[in-house]
Design a protein around this motif. Structure first.
Motif, PDB file in Angstrom:
ATOM      1  N   ARG A 496      -0.567  -0.436   8.775  1.00  0.00           N
ATOM      2  CA  ARG A 496      -1.194   0.835   8.412  1.00  0.00           C
ATOM      3  C   ARG A 496      -2.707   0.855   8.631  1.00  0.00           C
ATOM      4  NH1 ARG A 496       1.652   2.508   2.650  1.00  0.00           N
ATOM      5  NH2 ARG A 496       3.812   2.614   3.414  1.00  0.00           N
ATOM      6  N   TYR A 497      -3.329  -0.308   8.620  1.00  0.00           N
ATOM      7  CA  TYR A 497      -4.792  -0.375   8.627  1.00  0.00           C
ATOM      8  C   TYR A 497      -5.289  -1.286   9.746  1.00  0.00           C
ATOM      9  CZ  TYR A 497      -3.770   1.330   3.922  1.00  0.00           C
ATOM     10  OH  TYR A 497      -3.284   2.053   2.860  1.00  0.00           O
ATOM     11  N   ASN A 550     -12.028   1.442   0.009  1.00  0.00           N
ATOM     12  CA  ASN A 550     -11.079   1.855   1.042  1.00  0.00           C
ATOM     13  C   ASN A 550     -10.318   3.092   0.565  1.00  0.00           C
ATOM     14  OD1 ASN A 550      -9.108   2.208   2.962  1.00  0.00           O
ATOM     15  ND2 ASN A 550      -8.103   0.239   2.636  1.00  0.00           N
ATOM     16  N   LYS A 553      -6.415   4.462   1.892  1.00  0.00           N
ATOM     17  CA  LYS A 553      -5.152   4.239   1.182  1.00  0.00           C
ATOM     18  C   LYS A 553      -4.553   5.563   0.689  1.00  0.00           C
ATOM     19  CE  LYS A 553      -6.040  -0.450  -0.598  1.00  0.00           C
ATOM     20  NZ  LYS A 553      -6.105  -1.277  -1.822  1.00  0.00           N
ATOM     21  N   ASP A 554      -5.419   6.553   0.421  1.00  0.00           N
ATOM     22  CA  ASP A 554      -4.943   7.844  -0.082  1.00  0.00           C
ATOM     23  C   ASP A 554      -4.066   8.580   0.929  1.00  0.00           C
ATOM     24  OD1 ASP A 554      -6.385   7.294  -2.344  1.00  0.00           O
ATOM     25  OD2 ASP A 554      -8.037   8.669  -1.898  1.00  0.00           O
ATOM     26  N   ARG A 557      -0.616   7.184   0.092  1.00  0.00           N
ATOM     27  CA  ARG A 557      -0.217   7.170  -1.315  1.00  0.00           C
ATOM     28  C   ARG A 557       0.901   8.155  -1.672  1.00  0.00           C
ATOM     29  NH1 ARG A 557      -3.467   4.368  -4.384  1.00  0.00           N
ATOM     30  NH2 ARG A 557      -5.343   4.962  -3.201  1.00  0.00           N
ATOM     31  N   TRP A 602      -3.971  -7.424   4.778  1.00  0.00           N
ATOM     32  CA  TRP A 602      -4.797  -6.212   4.794  1.00  0.00           C
ATOM     33  C   TRP A 602      -4.308  -5.159   5.785  1.00  0.00           C
ATOM     34  CZ3 TRP A 602      -6.177 -11.190   5.805  1.00  0.00           C
ATOM     35  CH2 TRP A 602      -6.395 -11.537   7.155  1.00  0.00           C
ATOM     36  N   THR A 605      -1.508  -3.552   3.634  1.00  0.00           N
ATOM     37  CA  THR A 605      -1.818  -3.005   2.312  1.00  0.00           C
ATOM     38  C   THR A 605      -3.193  -2.355   2.214  1.00  0.00           C
ATOM     39  OG1 THR A 605      -2.803  -5.090   1.534  1.00  0.00           O
ATOM     40  CG2 THR A 605      -0.403  -4.810   1.247  1.00  0.00           C
ATOM     41  N   GLY A 606      -4.101  -2.691   3.137  1.00  0.00           N
ATOM     42  CA  GLY A 606      -5.473  -2.206   3.032  1.00  0.00           C
ATOM     43  C   GLY A 606      -6.322  -3.020   2.082  1.00  0.00           C
ATOM     44  N   ASN A 607      -5.781  -4.133   1.578  1.00  0.00           N
ATOM     45  CA  ASN A 607      -6.524  -5.000   0.663  1.00  0.00           C
ATOM     46  C   ASN A 607      -7.299  -6.039   1.477  1.00  0.00           C
ATOM     47  OD1 ASN A 607      -5.365  -3.646  -1.538  1.00  0.00           O
ATOM     48  ND2 ASN A 607      -3.595  -5.012  -1.536  1.00  0.00           N
ATOM     49  N   ASN A 614     -13.514  -3.049   4.215  1.00  0.00           N
ATOM     50  CA  ASN A 614     -13.482  -1.673   3.710  1.00  0.00           C
ATOM     51  C   ASN A 614     -14.383  -0.758   4.534  1.00  0.00           C
ATOM     52  OD1 ASN A 614     -11.694  -2.330   1.662  1.00  0.00           O
ATOM     53  ND2 ASN A 614     -13.324  -2.792   0.206  1.00  0.00           N
TER      54      ASN A 614
END
Length: 633
Positions: A496-497, A550, A553-554, A557, A602, A605-607, A614
């Motif tokens: 996703r990222y 970041n 993520k929205d 969501r 990451w 999950t974007g983490n 970020n």
């Protein structure tokens, strides 16, 4: 991964700890070190095919004799060309004076690449050009032997602009802004400072300039140089370096994003990006190989002293999970087990997708790198089948017959080679109606193994990044076989990222999961989320990276992973396909269970493990909204 992405790089460092004559006597060749480097680099060819390079340093050489050799190739066969160049003078010598080929002392004095310290590199270019200037090892030259620096690495820094500005603050005038040159000059600056401090120290003690040079070579504090150099780095890295006098090091980022392994005995000290490379090259056990710990540096002094010490505070370990899923060779004993687990964990979702209809399902995989995960999937499906067989045998009771027993025992998954990649087919036409037809014939398919209109077809892949290969070729060619349903199962979760630590996944608009989320937002009347995320991202552009959140993520969501997977299936299904297409992804939870020591996720999950991540993901989203077809770092 059916759609190729460029990634990572490979490093190899070798220090011969005994006199060169020792290796010539014991191993019967004056090229022991060079031959081992060749093998190490060849065994890591999966890590880089855009370029290769090797450098060598001779220890204790007389002034006036060349002591640093380097060659780099950016050809289509860089490893072959590099070693063809390196070995050519020796092949010429063999024709005239073959006796000298085993004279280690003569070779060291008269021929390039015959010293005790080697550094090799394999490059996948995620950024920058492919000219020789972009290839490692890079070299910072100086007439003072202890100020020469050779560097090679597997890294990407997220804050190159910040690092460039710090070089300017130090009084330098860099002519390039790439992270490679920036890191080279940063380490070089503190190498110069360390040299100068030692020079003044020994000058005040009354030593002569020649004596001072010898003392500097002995007492140069490599750890101090690297501690100062790495203070502001933000990224993932495994960096190896050599100083002209013979000190060497390998350092790994504090989050352990990029991999590095090493081995040492009384003859050699060696490091590489992958453990099996060392096992194969030096015929050692996995237990003999050590993993370089995050935030640590392996220092090999010219004296032969070897130590692993911290240069920065280790952070939460976030070793790259993509290494284990796809990039590294599956011959590593742990990676092999992990990939089988990834396949095993897909089994429940796959069985549900086929409605547990084993008799009318064919299982296969694309590409070859998915073979290990496929084994894990099939083993777990066999567990399911064995339970069914056991229950049926029990149900027969006293009514069991050889015929009925044979029928029950024949219940097992149907495994076939469905799509086999043919020789590489290249089309030089980038925009033409016939291009997709050419691309669609990269694979040969096996006809006659699918019952048309009856069978399901399950194909496992390592991961699905952009989805273009699925849409342009794979789904089309699988549909030609006439399956009722096509299930594509990815052993990795949804990407996703963007990555910013060395994998070529910099543009968020390329990801099929992102496209799916955007389409769902529009279909469900939630377009406003896109603009809100854009505004929040723009508001952070000038903030320090440590303060950036970041907000991308929205975008994901509002939807479940299953909703996004369903939309992805729609996107990758081209017009005119008869079969129903379903896409299944690995869950984040099962990913972590399979890879407990490699939690860097990451891209899923974007983490991000560093603050710069970020900043990169927000920039990637801004580029998408503003229709800028450019990288985010």
């Amino acid at each position: 991964m059916s759609e190729q992405i460029k990634h990572e790089c490979g490093i190899a460092l070798l220090r011969l700890l005994k006199p060169l004559e020792f290796y010539a006597s014991k191993y019967g060749t004056g090229f022991y070190g060079l031959n081992k480097m060749h093998l190490m680099m060849q065994k890591q060819h999966n890590r880089g095919q855009d370029g290769a390079g090797i450098a060598n340093i001779k220890l204790d050489i007389e002034p006036g004799v060349k002591y640093i050799s380097r060659y780099r190739s950016g050809s289509s066969t860089p490893i072959v060309d590099t070693f063809k160049y390196v070995y050519a003078p020796f092949q010429d010598l063999e024709k005239t004076r073959p006796d000298l080929l085993r004279d280690a002392g003569w070779l060291k004095k008269n021929m390039d690449f015959t010293g005790e310290l080697f550094l090799g590199h394999l490059r996948y270019g995620t950024f920058g050009g492919h000219s020789v200037e972009n290839l490692h090892p890079v070299l910072r030259e100086n007439n003072w032997i202890t100020r020469n620096l050779v560097l090679a690495g597997n890294f990407n820094m997220t804050n190159v602009d910040e690092l460039f500005d710090k070089l300017v603050e130090l009084g330098q005038f860099p002519v390039q802004t790439s992270d490679t040159i920036t890191i080279l000059e940063k380490i070089g600056h503190f190498l110069d400072e360390e040299n100068e401090a030692l020079y003044q120290k020994f000058k005040n003690l009354g030593l002569s300039k020649k004596e001072i040079s010898e003392k500097i070579a002995t007492e140069l504090n490599i750890l101090n140089i690297l501690v100062n150099s790495a203070k502001s780095w933000d990224g993932g890295y495994a960096i190896a370096g050599m100083m002209g006098h013979g000190d060497a090091f390998v350092m790994r980022d504090p989050s352990g994003i990029r991999p590095a392994f090493y081995y040492a005995d009384d003859e050699i000290a060696v490091a590489a990006s992958e453990r099996p490379v060392l096992q194969t090259t030096f015929n050692i056990k996995a237990s003999d190989v050590k993993e370089l710990q995050p935030g640590h540096v392996l220092i090999i002094k010219k004296s032969g002293k070897i130590e692993e010490v911290p240069f920065d505070e280790p952070r939460e370990r976030k070793a790259c999970s993509f290494e284990r899923i796809y990039f590294s060779r599956g011959t590593d004993q742990d990676i092999y087990k992990e990939r089988k687990l990834l396949g095993k964990f897909l089994a429940p979702a796959v069985l549900q997708a086929i409605n547990y209809d084993i008799n009318n399902t064919v299982f296969s995989y694309i590409p070859n790198t998915a073979a290990v995960a496929f084994k894990g999937l099939i083993e777990e499906v066999n567990v399911f089948c064995n339970q069914i067989k056991s229950d049926r045998i029990v149900e027969l009771g006293v009514n069991v017959t050889p015929e009925k027993l044979s029928e029950i025992l024949a219940f097992s998954p149907r495994v076939e080679d469905i799509a086999v990649k043919d020789v590489k087919l290249r089309t030089f036409i980038s925009k033409d109606s016939g291009r997709n037809d050419l691309v669609g014939h990269v694979y040969d398919i096996t006809y006659g193994v699918i019952k048309e209109g009856v069978d399901n077809l399950v194909v496992i892949d390592d991961s699905i990044v952009r989805g273009t290969t699925l849409r342009q070729s794979i789904i089309r060619i699988l549909d030609r076989l006439g399956p009722k349903k096509i299930i594509i199962a990815s052993s990795a979760p949804q990407i996703r990222y963007p990555d910013c630590y060395g994998i070529d996944m910099a543009k968020i608009a390329d990801f099929v999961a992102f496209k799916a989320a955007i389409e769902l937002l529009k279909e469900t009347g939630q377009d406003s989320v896109i603009n809100e995320v854009y505004k929040k991202s723009k508001a952070q552009v000038d903030l320090p990276k440590e303060e950036v959140i970041n907000y991308v993520k929205d975008i994901f969501r509002p939807f479940s992973p299953q909703q996004i997977s369903s939309k992805i299936a729609e996107i990758v299904t081209p017009p005119g396909i008869n079969a129903k297409v379903e896409v299944i992804y690995q869950t984040i939870e099962d990913l972590h269970t399979a890879l407990p020591n490699h939690t860097g996720d990451w891209y899923f999950t974007g983490n991000y493990p560093t603050p710069g991540g970020n900043k990169v993901v927000n920039r990637a989203f801004i580029n998408y909204v503003e229709k800028r077809d450019t990288r985010a770092y």
